[in-house]
Motif scaffolding. Structure first.
Motif, PDB file in Angstrom:
ATOM      1  N   VAL A   1      24.209   0.846  -3.144  1.00  0.00           N
ATOM      2  CA  VAL A   1      23.080   1.420  -3.869  1.00  0.00           C
ATOM      3  C   VAL A   1      22.303   0.319  -4.578  1.00  0.00           C
ATOM      4  O   VAL A   1      22.773  -0.819  -4.705  1.00  0.00           O
ATOM      5  CB  VAL A   1      23.536   2.499  -4.872  1.00  0.00           C
ATOM      6  CG1 VAL A   1      24.248   3.638  -4.148  1.00  0.00           C
ATOM      7  CG2 VAL A   1      24.425   1.915  -5.953  1.00  0.00           C
TER       8      VAL A   1
ATOM      9  N   ILE B   1      24.358  -2.004 -11.394  1.00  0.00           N
ATOM     10  CA  ILE B   1      24.214  -0.775 -10.622  1.00  0.00           C
ATOM     11  C   ILE B   1      23.333   0.245 -11.340  1.00  0.00           C
ATOM     12  O   ILE B   1      23.468   0.473 -12.550  1.00  0.00           O
ATOM     13  CB  ILE B   1      25.607  -0.184 -10.295  1.00  0.00           C
ATOM     14  CG1 ILE B   1      25.504   0.974  -9.306  1.00  0.00           C
ATOM     15  CG2 ILE B   1      26.348   0.218 -11.560  1.00  0.00           C
ATOM     16  CD1 ILE B   1      26.855   1.403  -8.743  1.00  0.00           C
TER      17      ILE B   1
ATOM     18  N   LEU C   1      27.567   5.823 -16.420  1.00  0.00           N
ATOM     19  CA  LEU C   1      28.545   5.716 -15.340  1.00  0.00           C
ATOM     20  C   LEU C   1      29.846   6.428 -15.695  1.00  0.00           C
ATOM     21  O   LEU C   1      30.474   7.057 -14.827  1.00  0.00           O
ATOM     22  CB  LEU C   1      28.811   4.243 -15.026  1.00  0.00           C
ATOM     23  CG  LEU C   1      27.633   3.490 -14.401  1.00  0.00           C
ATOM     24  CD1 LEU C   1      27.946   2.009 -14.300  1.00  0.00           C
ATOM     25  CD2 LEU C   1      27.302   4.053 -13.018  1.00  0.00           C
TER      26      LEU C   1
ATOM     27  N   VAL D   1      31.125   4.048  -3.946  1.00  0.00           N
ATOM     28  CA  VAL D   1      29.757   3.697  -4.320  1.00  0.00           C
ATOM     29  C   VAL D   1      29.780   2.394  -5.116  1.00  0.00           C
ATOM     30  O   VAL D   1      30.548   2.255  -6.076  1.00  0.00           O
ATOM     31  CB  VAL D   1      29.116   4.823  -5.145  1.00  0.00           C
ATOM     32  CG1 VAL D   1      27.740   4.400  -5.656  1.00  0.00           C
ATOM     33  CG2 VAL D   1      29.013   6.096  -4.308  1.00  0.00           C
TER      34      VAL D   1
ATOM     35  N   ALA E   1      23.413   5.599  -8.060  1.00  0.00           N
ATOM     36  CA  ALA E   1      24.828   5.874  -7.826  1.00  0.00           C
ATOM     37  C   ALA E   1      25.081   7.377  -7.745  1.00  0.00           C
ATOM     38  O   ALA E   1      25.804   7.856  -6.853  1.00  0.00           O
ATOM     39  CB  ALA E   1      25.673   5.249  -8.923  1.00  0.00           C
TER      40      ALA E   1
ATOM     41  N   THR F   1      33.216  10.785  -1.436  1.00  0.00           N
ATOM     42  CA  THR F   1      33.219   9.733  -2.453  1.00  0.00           C
ATOM     43  C   THR F   1      34.476   9.820  -3.301  1.00  0.00           C
ATOM     44  O   THR F   1      34.810  10.879  -3.833  1.00  0.00           O
ATOM     45  CB  THR F   1      31.983   9.834  -3.359  1.00  0.00           C
ATOM     46  OG1 THR F   1      30.807   9.876  -2.551  1.00  0.00           O
ATOM     47  CG2 THR F   1      31.903   8.642  -4.295  1.00  0.00           C
TER      48      THR F   1
ATOM     49  N   VAL G   1      33.514   4.859  -7.922  1.00  0.00           N
ATOM     50  CA  VAL G   1      32.282   4.116  -8.155  1.00  0.00           C
ATOM     51  C   VAL G   1      32.662   2.811  -8.844  1.00  0.00           C
ATOM     52  O   VAL G   1      33.527   2.797  -9.731  1.00  0.00           O
ATOM     53  CB  VAL G   1      31.276   4.926  -8.994  1.00  0.00           C
ATOM     54  CG1 VAL G   1      31.856   5.324 -10.340  1.00  0.00           C
ATOM     55  CG2 VAL G   1      29.970   4.154  -9.183  1.00  0.00           C
TER      56      VAL G   1
END
Length: 377
Positions: free
Chosen positions: A101, A110, A141, A78, A115, A123, A126
């Motif tokens: 994204v 981001i 995150l 991602v 996300a 996945t 990220v």
């Protein structure tokens, strides 16, 4: 006539050529000599990372991240669509699938909610891209990576010297990459570094960087010969590159201070246009300190941006747009996929205008550029 104002003008501290001469006199021009060790130490102190390893580009550092993450064909990563192609290419080269994204409308970094929504069973990682030297929402995150058992990788190509909550960018994810391309704040022409914050990756990173061999252990006297032990490539820069870079690192604090002065001049000078709604200035979230990597404005439309670029060029000013979103690029459509409509990304790409910013610009230069913008807008 007014002098031409380029978008970027590489800055030299004055010691670069002397250090290159010293490197040549030491007769060690390949990687990992004395200047490389100085650069590694500086990065480890500045970022607080466990290990820093110079690479021949920021792209190479991202490719090392993909190798160390053990990305396999079909694994999904991602990342924002509003980023440079290297962010995606590094993982595509391993067979990974970029999942693009949208970005936060304030920072163009981001969007953590987007996300999270894009995470699926395949996945693996990220990527937090710190756009314009401004931090992503690292609390959210970091929590996302922890809760979903994902590897958090920081693309800090533009962010050396920036912080989030007083913590240096490049120190949050287990792996991070930065760049010393001539358009960055401190430069070596081409160059980059892998920043490792998780001890588990250090030994393998040294092998991957040395063509997949255990050469470092041989040089340390730990084995009597070195051989091929893992996948890898030639990611080392030359000692000439490191010598040039060391001269920049010695002056990094002053370079950042000078760039911030130009950035602040732009910010103040654009206030009237911002209040009138003619353009939008960058937004720096509370708790973030940026490194003045760039100054951009968001204009009303793509047509206005096109007119502004042409008008500034006529006035001797080289202002430029930025990324074409990866999700709408030919390779992005073929090799990755978009998660959602990505409306913020599309609007920002169409409206964003980057203005010249380099060490040596004066307040008069800034006033001249903004005066042209006022006339055009």
């Amino acid at each position: 006539m007014n002098p031409f104002l380029p978008f970027n003008r590489p800055y030299l501290t004055g010691r670069e050529l002397e250090y290159v001469r010293q490197a040549a006199e030491r007769a060690h021009l390949s990687g990992d000599g004395g200047f490389t060790r100085l650069c590694h130490g500086w990065l480890e102190r500045q970022v607080g990372c466990r290990k820093a390893l110079l690479t021949h580009s920021g792209t190479a550092a991202l490719e090392m991240c993909a190798l160390l993450a053990d990305i396999q064909p079909g694994d999904e990563i991602v990342m924002p669509s509003f980023t440079f192609v290297s962010t995606a290419n590094a993982f595509v080269l391993r067979g990974g699938v970029p999942v693009f994204v949208d970005v936060d409308p304030d920072t163009l970094t981001i969007d953590p909610a987007a996300a999270a929504a894009a995470v699926g069973p395949r996945t693996r990682a990220v990527v937090a891209v710190h756009y314009a030297g401004v931090a992503c929402a690292m609390d959210e995150l970091t929590a996302l990576a922890h809760d979903r058992s994902l590897l958090l990788i920081e693309d800090a190509a533009q962010a050396l010297g920036s912080t989030f909550g007083a913590r240096p960018l490049g120190s949050f994810g287990p792996l991070a990459a930065t760049s010393f391309h001539e358009t960055k704040n401190i430069i070596s022409g081409e160059g980059g570094a892998l920043l490792i914050n998780d001890e588990r990756f250090v030994e393998r990173a040294e092998v991957v960087r040395e063509k997949g061999t255990n050469r470092r252990r041989f040089l340390a006297g730990e084995v009597d010969k070195y051989t091929w032990v893992d996948v890898g490539s030639s990611f080392l820069p030359s000692e000439i590159t490191a010598a040039f870079l060391w001269a920049q690192m010695e002056e990094a604090e002053r370079i950042t201070t000078d760039r911030r002065s130009v950035w602040e001049s732009y910010y103040q000078r654009c206030e009237t246009l911002h209040r009138r709604g003619v353009l939008r200035r960058p937004i720096i979230p509370r708790g973030c300190v940026h490194n003045a990597h760039m100054f951009y404005v968001l204009l009303e439309s793509e047509a206005v941006r096109t007119r502004a670029i042409a008008g500034l060029a006529d006035a001797g000013v080289n202002a430029v747009f930025h990324y074409v979103p990866l999700h709408s690029s030919p390779a992005g459509r073929r090799l990755g996929r978009a998660a959602g409509a990505l409306a913020v990304t599309d609007l920002a790409s169409a409206r964003l205008l980057r203005l010249p910013l380099w060490v040596g610009m004066s307040a008069g230069d800034v006033d001249r550029i903004v005066s042209v913008l006022e006339r055009l807008l």
